[in-house]
Write a protein that holds these residues in place. Structure first.
Motif, short mmCIF file in Angstrom:
data_model
loop_
_atom_site.label_atom_id
_atom_site.label_comp_id
_atom_site.label_asym_id
_atom_site.label_seq_id
_atom_site.Cartn_x
_atom_site.Cartn_y
_atom_site.Cartn_z
N ARG A 109 33.41 -25.98 -12.93
CA ARG A 109 31.94 -26.15 -12.51
C ARG A 109 31.71 -27.07 -11.36
NH1 ARG A 109 26.43 -26.69 -16.38
NH2 ARG A 109 25.37 -26.58 -14.93
N LEU A 110 30.78 -26.68 -10.60
CA LEU A 110 30.20 -27.42 -9.45
C LEU A 110 28.79 -28.25 -10.14
CD1 LEU A 110 30.17 -28.31 -6.32
CD2 LEU A 110 28.83 -26.28 -6.33
N TYR A 111 28.97 -29.42 -10.10
CA TYR A 111 27.76 -30.30 -10.28
C TYR A 111 27.07 -31.00 -9.26
CZ TYR A 111 29.16 -29.90 -15.17
OH TYR A 111 29.35 -29.48 -16.32
N LEU A 112 25.70 -30.69 -8.93
CA LEU A 112 25.14 -31.07 -7.64
C LEU A 112 24.39 -32.42 -8.34
CD1 LEU A 112 24.99 -29.43 -5.12
CD2 LEU A 112 25.03 -28.00 -7.43
N LEU A 113 24.74 -33.69 -7.53
CA LEU A 113 23.95 -34.85 -7.83
C LEU A 113 22.71 -34.89 -7.39
CD1 LEU A 113 27.19 -37.00 -7.07
CD2 LEU A 113 25.99 -36.46 -9.34
N PRO A 114 21.79 -35.69 -7.80
CA PRO A 114 20.30 -36.08 -7.10
C PRO A 114 20.40 -36.51 -5.99
CG PRO A 114 21.00 -37.59 -8.83
CD PRO A 114 21.83 -36.77 -9.02
N SER A 115 19.20 -36.20 -5.11
CA SER A 115 18.88 -36.56 -3.64
C SER A 115 17.70 -36.63 -3.46
CB SER A 115 19.91 -35.43 -2.81
OG SER A 115 19.51 -36.03 -1.38
N LEU A 116 17.22 -37.71 -2.67
CA LEU A 116 16.14 -37.79 -2.19
C LEU A 116 16.03 -37.60 -0.76
CD1 LEU A 116 15.11 -40.92 -3.87
CD2 LEU A 116 14.50 -39.01 -4.60
N SER A 117 17.04 -36.86 -0.16
CA SER A 117 16.85 -36.45 1.14
C SER A 117 16.60 -34.99 1.26
CB SER A 117 18.35 -36.70 1.73
OG SER A 117 18.45 -35.89 3.14
N PRO A 118 15.49 -34.73 2.33
CA PRO A 118 14.80 -33.23 2.11
C PRO A 118 15.97 -32.41 2.96
CG PRO A 118 13.35 -34.86 3.21
CD PRO A 118 14.54 -35.56 2.94
N ALA A 119 17.07 -33.02 3.64
CA ALA A 119 18.12 -32.04 4.13
C ALA A 119 19.15 -31.53 3.16
CB ALA A 119 18.73 -33.03 5.21
N ASP A 120 19.01 -31.98 1.96
CA ASP A 120 19.82 -31.54 0.96
C ASP A 120 19.20 -30.31 -0.01
OD1 ASP A 120 21.09 -34.63 0.13
OD2 ASP A 120 21.99 -33.03 1.35
N TYR A 121 17.89 -29.94 0.40
CA TYR A 121 17.05 -28.69 -0.18
C TYR A 121 16.84 -27.80 0.78
CZ TYR A 121 16.62 -32.48 -3.61
OH TYR A 121 16.88 -33.21 -4.51
N GLY A 122 16.93 -26.37 0.05
CA GLY A 122 16.61 -25.29 0.98
C GLY A 122 15.53 -24.46 0.79
N TYR A 123 15.27 -24.42 -0.74
CA TYR A 123 13.94 -24.11 -0.96
C TYR A 123 12.89 -25.04 -1.39
CZ TYR A 123 17.49 -20.55 -1.27
OH TYR A 123 18.59 -19.51 -1.09
N TRP A 124 11.67 -24.45 -1.07
CA TRP A 124 10.35 -25.33 -1.31
C TRP A 124 9.08 -24.62 -1.89
CZ3 TRP A 124 10.52 -30.56 -0.04
CH2 TRP A 124 11.73 -31.08 0.77
N GLY A 125 8.52 -25.13 -2.34
CA GLY A 125 7.32 -24.57 -3.05
C GLY A 125 6.27 -24.96 -2.23
N GLN A 126 4.90 -24.27 -2.66
CA GLN A 126 3.77 -24.36 -1.82
C GLN A 126 3.02 -25.76 -2.02
OE1 GLN A 126 2.77 -22.14 0.61
NE2 GLN A 126 4.91 -21.42 0.21
N GLY A 127 3.42 -26.60 -2.87
CA GLY A 127 2.80 -27.86 -3.05
C GLY A 127 1.57 -27.86 -4.01
N THR A 128 1.26 -28.92 -4.62
CA THR A 128 0.24 -29.14 -5.50
C THR A 128 -0.40 -30.58 -5.13
OG1 THR A 128 -0.73 -29.15 -7.51
CG2 THR A 128 1.35 -30.31 -7.23
#
Length: 134
Positions: A109-128
């Motif tokens: 299994r691959l585990y993704l560690l937490p990250s605060l860098s936007p570059a590590d995210y490919g999907y985004w919501g519309q915001g609240t």
């Protein structure tokens, strides 16, 4: 198709609390790291909190001790509990999901560690929107 839908924003007075939720669909939820970001007028997008697929967490210094990120894998939902809100917390808050960046493997299994860098995210919501008045 990956979808992230945030809810729970609103207007509160300083010192108040809010709970943001992010409903995820279209992918295997616990195979991604999840994060909350915020964007305030005139400022750059800021990573607020992140949770890895191993449930480890990371927070921006500005919210440590006040915000808590959590997830319910059974409901494919991410949360952000916010307490002691300050006017400087006013921003549009976005939920994000990603598989790039820091990770480790255990067994097969691959585990993704937490990250605060936007570059590590490919999907985004519309915001609240969160607005905190003094």
């Amino acid at each position: 198709q990956v979808q992230l839908v945030e809810s729970g924003g609103g207007s509160v007075q300083a010192g108040g609390s809010l709970r943001l939720s992010c409903a995820a669909s279209g992918y295997t939820y616990n195979n991604y790291r999840m994060g909350w970001f915020r964007l305030a007028p005139g400022k750059e997008r800021e990573g607020v909190a992140s949770i890895g697929s191993d449930d480890s967490t990371d927070y921006a210094d500005s919210v440590k001790g006040r915000f808590t990120i959590s997830q319910d894998n059974a409901k494919n939902t991410l949360y952000l509990e916010m307490h002691g809100l300050k006017p400087e917390d006013t921003a549009m808050y976005y939920c994000a999901a990603g598989r790039q960046g820091k990770h480790f493997t255990f067994g097969e299994r691959l585990y993704l560690l937490p990250s605060l860098s936007p570059a590590d995210y490919g999907y985004w919501g519309q915001g609240t929107q969160v607005t905190v008045s003094s």
